[in-house]
Design an enzyme around this catalytic site. Structure first.
Site, PDB file in Angstrom:
ATOM      1  CD  GLU A  23     -10.796  18.251   0.663  1.00  0.00           C
ATOM      2  OE1 GLU A  23     -10.400  19.029   0.993  1.00  0.00           O
ATOM      3  OE2 GLU A  23     -12.129  17.152   1.607  1.00  0.00           O
TER       4      GLU A  23
ATOM      5  CE  LYS B 120      28.355  22.682  36.264  1.00  0.00           C
ATOM      6  NZ  LYS B 120      29.363  21.889  35.573  1.00  0.00           N
TER       7      LYS B 120
ATOM      8  CG  LEU C 257      -4.477  10.844   8.527  1.00  0.00           C
ATOM      9  CD1 LEU C 257      -4.993  11.429   7.694  1.00  0.00           C
ATOM     10  CD2 LEU C 257      -3.837   9.520   8.071  1.00  0.00           C
ATOM     11  CB  ALA C 258       1.904  13.036  10.894  1.00  0.00           C
TER      12      ALA C 258
ATOM     13  NE  ARG D 225      -0.666  26.571   2.548  1.00  0.00           N
ATOM     14  CZ  ARG D 225      -2.341  26.180   3.250  1.00  0.00           C
ATOM     15  NH1 ARG D 225      -2.875  27.036   3.358  1.00  0.00           N
ATOM     16  NH2 ARG D 225      -3.053  24.567   3.821  1.00  0.00           N
TER      17      ARG D 225
ATOM     18  CG  ASN E 209      -2.927  24.455   6.791  1.00  0.00           C
ATOM     19  OD1 ASN E 209      -3.081  23.914   6.940  1.00  0.00           O
ATOM     20  ND2 ASN E 209      -4.518  24.514   7.224  1.00  0.00           N
TER      21      ASN E 209
ATOM     22  N   GLY F 206      -2.257  11.667  -0.934  1.00  0.00           N
ATOM     23  CA  GLY F 206      -3.701  11.356  -0.555  1.00  0.00           C
ATOM     24  C   GLY F 206      -4.210  11.032   0.886  1.00  0.00           C
TER      25      GLY F 206
ATOM     26  CE  LYS G 201       0.584  20.510   8.728  1.00  0.00           C
ATOM     27  NZ  LYS G 201      -0.757  21.368   7.643  1.00  0.00           N
TER      28      LYS G 201
HETATM   29  C1  UD1 Z   1      -8.143  17.759   5.035  1.00  0.00           C
HETATM   30  C2  UD1 Z   1      -9.753  17.351   4.293  1.00  0.00           C
HETATM   31  C3  UD1 Z   1     -11.035  18.321   4.361  1.00  0.00           C
HETATM   32  C4  UD1 Z   1     -10.390  18.754   5.658  1.00  0.00           C
HETATM   33  C5  UD1 Z   1      -9.146  19.392   6.337  1.00  0.00           C
HETATM   34  C6  UD1 Z   1      -9.331  19.433   7.314  1.00  0.00           C
HETATM   35  C7  UD1 Z   1      -9.734  15.029   2.755  1.00  0.00           C
HETATM   36  C8  UD1 Z   1      -9.452  14.971   1.527  1.00  0.00           C
HETATM   37  N1  UD1 Z   1     -10.144  16.746   3.290  1.00  0.00           N
HETATM   38  O1  UD1 Z   1      -7.684  18.429   3.885  1.00  0.00           O
HETATM   39  O2  UD1 Z   1     -11.901  18.187   4.020  1.00  0.00           O
HETATM   40  O3  UD1 Z   1     -11.970  19.674   6.082  1.00  0.00           O
HETATM   41  O4  UD1 Z   1      -7.882  18.096   6.424  1.00  0.00           O
HETATM   42  O5  UD1 Z   1      -8.200  20.363   8.370  1.00  0.00           O
HETATM   43  O6  UD1 Z   1      -8.919  14.646   3.720  1.00  0.00           O
HETATM   44  N2  UD1 Z   1      -1.769  13.301   4.795  1.00  0.00           N
HETATM   45  C9  UD1 Z   1      -0.451  12.709   4.945  1.00  0.00           C
HETATM   46  N3  UD1 Z   1      -0.412  11.981   3.555  1.00  0.00           N
HETATM   47  C10 UD1 Z   1      -1.271  12.142   2.883  1.00  0.00           C
HETATM   48  C11 UD1 Z   1      -1.485  13.816   2.345  1.00  0.00           C
HETATM   49  C12 UD1 Z   1      -2.005  14.183   3.827  1.00  0.00           C
HETATM   50  O7  UD1 Z   1      -0.371  11.371   6.077  1.00  0.00           O
HETATM   51  O8  UD1 Z   1      -0.985  11.998   1.999  1.00  0.00           O
HETATM   52  C13 UD1 Z   1      -1.491  14.564   6.056  1.00  0.00           C
HETATM   53  C14 UD1 Z   1      -1.428  15.668   6.523  1.00  0.00           C
HETATM   54  O9  UD1 Z   1       0.358  15.398   6.973  1.00  0.00           O
HETATM   55  C15 UD1 Z   1      -2.419  16.024   7.178  1.00  0.00           C
HETATM   56  C16 UD1 Z   1      -3.826  15.722   7.690  1.00  0.00           C
HETATM   57  O10 UD1 Z   1      -2.933  14.583   6.496  1.00  0.00           O
HETATM   58  O11 UD1 Z   1      -1.872  15.729   8.874  1.00  0.00           O
HETATM   59  C17 UD1 Z   1      -4.429  16.603   6.503  1.00  0.00           C
HETATM   60  O12 UD1 Z   1      -3.354  16.570   4.851  1.00  0.00           O
HETATM   61  P1  UD1 Z   1      -3.523  17.383   4.346  1.00  0.00           P
HETATM   62  O13 UD1 Z   1      -3.018  17.560   3.054  1.00  0.00           O
HETATM   63  O14 UD1 Z   1      -3.552  18.917   5.282  1.00  0.00           O
HETATM   64  O15 UD1 Z   1      -5.608  17.988   3.993  1.00  0.00           O
HETATM   65  P2  UD1 Z   1      -6.509  19.499   4.074  1.00  0.00           P
HETATM   66  O16 UD1 Z   1      -6.191  19.479   2.924  1.00  0.00           O
HETATM   67  O17 UD1 Z   1      -6.428  20.046   4.913  1.00  0.00           O
HETATM   68 CA    CA Z   2      -4.701  20.560   5.943  1.00  0.00          CA
END
Ligand code: UD1
Ligand code: CA
Length: 512
Positions: free
Chosen positions: A159, A355, A10-11, A17, A232, A82, A24
């Protein structure tokens, strides 16, 4: 049907932040991006398919993926709704998968491959519908909490912002790394709601939904909780960098490398070091750098994509894309640029820049020189303050110097030009024509001294007075030694303006 493994990273998140124009997951951390580290941790699973969910900075992330993991497929998540939505979008983009789906957050760079492997192993051998990597941490702020039943079974993940005050006391957190049974995951992704504080589809809700459906879920505690640290903001990034630095340095020290000051030594994960390498303080080793046995690097040295041979030394220098031969000595204060290839026992000394330069065994460029676009043979000595004039303003040209040559100090080699084996050049020469083997190349004006010039043109100055004193002293000495000789003249060597006595000087004129 054979069971397959699918990895989803997931990226797509922005990483607000970080306050950065760079997505990121593309921030660098000792040799790889955050995303690169996560992909490296998952690679030993030998997944049948790797999907990377991209969104913010999708073009940049996709381009980076093509470079570091061409086998991975980027999938665009148009809106960041999400983590659950992200996984759904990824699975919708490919033909139906079975077996295990491993999901990893893209910002967990300290994760070890062994840890991911252990999670998948636990998951596949237990037959659970879903398994989550967890960690006990001192400060769980901001993270999802692992809610267990009174008898210790995983119940759901909540969460922080949706958690009750009691749940917030829980210190076991969700690391954001999971293994799922593909069919079960797909079934539950369809049931996710946005009924939470952020109005997002939470991947973590899949666990509670599976329990409600009567499925087994499991938690796999990480052996080392620091592996699960996310990133973060840039303060956290710096913290991760220090931890990774310590981990890398420790590994090399245990493998037989001396690191004099581990706190100021930064070695990329991509670097390879041999036994009995010594690394002195303030040194950075980056990219595809390799250092062979017994070499000493530093202090105050940066090597990027550079190969260093056995027992070579590199002192207070900056080196990019170079090959340094065994027992070569570099620096202090050298700058070696791409295409520099130094054979055994080459010496590159102080304030020397190279060089595209191929330099043979035992050849020395000791001081204050620029060697660009050059081939130099073996056991040649390049005089101090030499410039290889390689650029005519439009094109670059090559200088070729043979073996056992001795070039004078302050030479300009105006390329293209060739100096033969065993040739010499005179100090201060601007060499524009080839010098044959064994010849002396001289290219400079003849010196003439205008005697008495200071007394006549700068009378009354300190220089004139000093010259007059020196000349009188010389005359006095000459007179003294002359009086010892019968044939001696008693007339002075110079007149009162410092002009030489022509009759005497003629006798001493020496022409080489
Ligand atoms: C998430 C978890 C949390 C966990 C934490 C660990 C959820 C709901 N929560 O929270 O329980 O403790 O990671 O670090 O999953 N991303 C997407 N698409 C989206 C949203 C997020 O690709 O629509 C990716 C972000 O780029 C990131 C990862 O998913 O790499 C996590 O997303 P982030 O928003 O950082 O989740 P957290 O709130 O940290
Ligand atoms: Ca996170």
């Amino acid at each position: 049907m054979t069971q397959t493994r699918t990895v989803i990273v997931l990226a797509a998140g922005e990483g607000k932040r970080m306050k950065s124009a760079l997505p990121k997951v593309l921030h660098p951390l000792l040799g790889r991006t955050l995303l690169g580290h996560v992909l490296a941790a998952a690679a030993p699973l030998r997944p049948d398919r790797t999907l990377v969910v991209v969104g913010h900075g999708a073009d940049q992330v996709t381009a980076h993926l093509a470079e570091i993991a061409p086998e991975a497929t980027p999938v665009v998540q148009p809106q960041q709704r999400g983590t659950g939505n992200a996984v759904r979008v990824a699975l919708d983009a490919v033909p139906e998968v079975d077996g295990t789906v491993v999901v990893l957050n893209g910002d967990v760079p300290l994760l070890r491959p062994e840890t991911v492997a252990a999670l998948v192993e636990t998951h596949e051998s237990s037959g659970a519908a879903a398994t989550v990597l967890t960690a006990e941490v001192a400060n769980p702020t901001g993270l999802g909490r692992i809610v267990r039943t009174p008898d210790g079974m995983l119940e759901r993940i909540v969460e922080e912002r949706d958690a009750s005050p009691e749940e917030r006391q829980i210190r076991e957190i969700n690391a954001g790394i999971y293994a799922f049974d593909a069919a079960q995951l797909r079934a539950m992704l369809g049931k996710l709601t946005t009924d939470n504080d952020q109005g997002e589809e939470y991947l973590t809700d899949v666990f509670g939904l599976l329990v409600a459906d009567g499925q087994t879920i499991a938690a796999h505690p990480a052996a080392d909780p620091t592996e699960t640290l996310g990133c973060n903001d840039r303060v956290e990034l710096a913290g991760l960098r220090r931890r990774l630095r310590d981990r890398i340095n420790e590994r090399w020290m245990r493998a037989g490398v001396t690191i004099t000051d581990p706190e100021t030594t930064w070695i990329d994960v991509t670097v390879t070091l041999a036994q009995d390498v010594v690394i002195d303080p303030n040194t950075q080793l980056k990219g595809a750098t390799t250092v062979a046995e017994g070499a000493t690097i530093g202090p105050d040295t940066t090597l990027i994509d550079t190969a260093v041979g056995e027992k070579a030394t590199v002192l207070r220098s900056h080196v990019v894309g170079a090959e340094i031969g065994p027992e070569a000595t570099i620096g202090p204060y050298a700058y070696l640029r791409p295409g520099t290839r130094l054979a055994r026992q080459v010496k590159i000394g102080t304030f020397v820049e190279t060089k595209n330069a191929e330099i043979g065994t035992g050849t020395k460029v000791p001081h204050l020189s620029y060697v660009g676009d050059a081939t130099i043979g073996e056991h040649t000595n390049i005089g101090a303050a030499t410039v290889f004039v390689n650029y005519d303003g439009v094109h670059k040209h090559r200088t070729v110097i043979g073996s056992y040559a001795r070039t004078g100090a302050d030479n300009m080699f105006v390329a293209p030009v060739t100096i033969g084996d065993g040739a010499y050049t005179a100090a201060g020469s601007v060499i524009v024509k080839d010098v044959p083997p064994g010849a002396l190349g001289v290219a400079r004006g003849q010196q003439r001294n205008i005697e008495g010039w200071v007394a006549r043109r700068r009378p009354g100055t300190d220089s004139a007075a000093a010259a007059e004193r020196a000349l009188r002293a010389a005359d006095a000495r000459a007179a003294e030694s002359a009086s010892d000789t019968e044939a001696a003249q008693s007339e002075p060597m110079h007149d009162e303006t410092g002009r030489p006595n022509d009759r005497l000087v003629a006798r001493d004129t020496h022409i080489a």
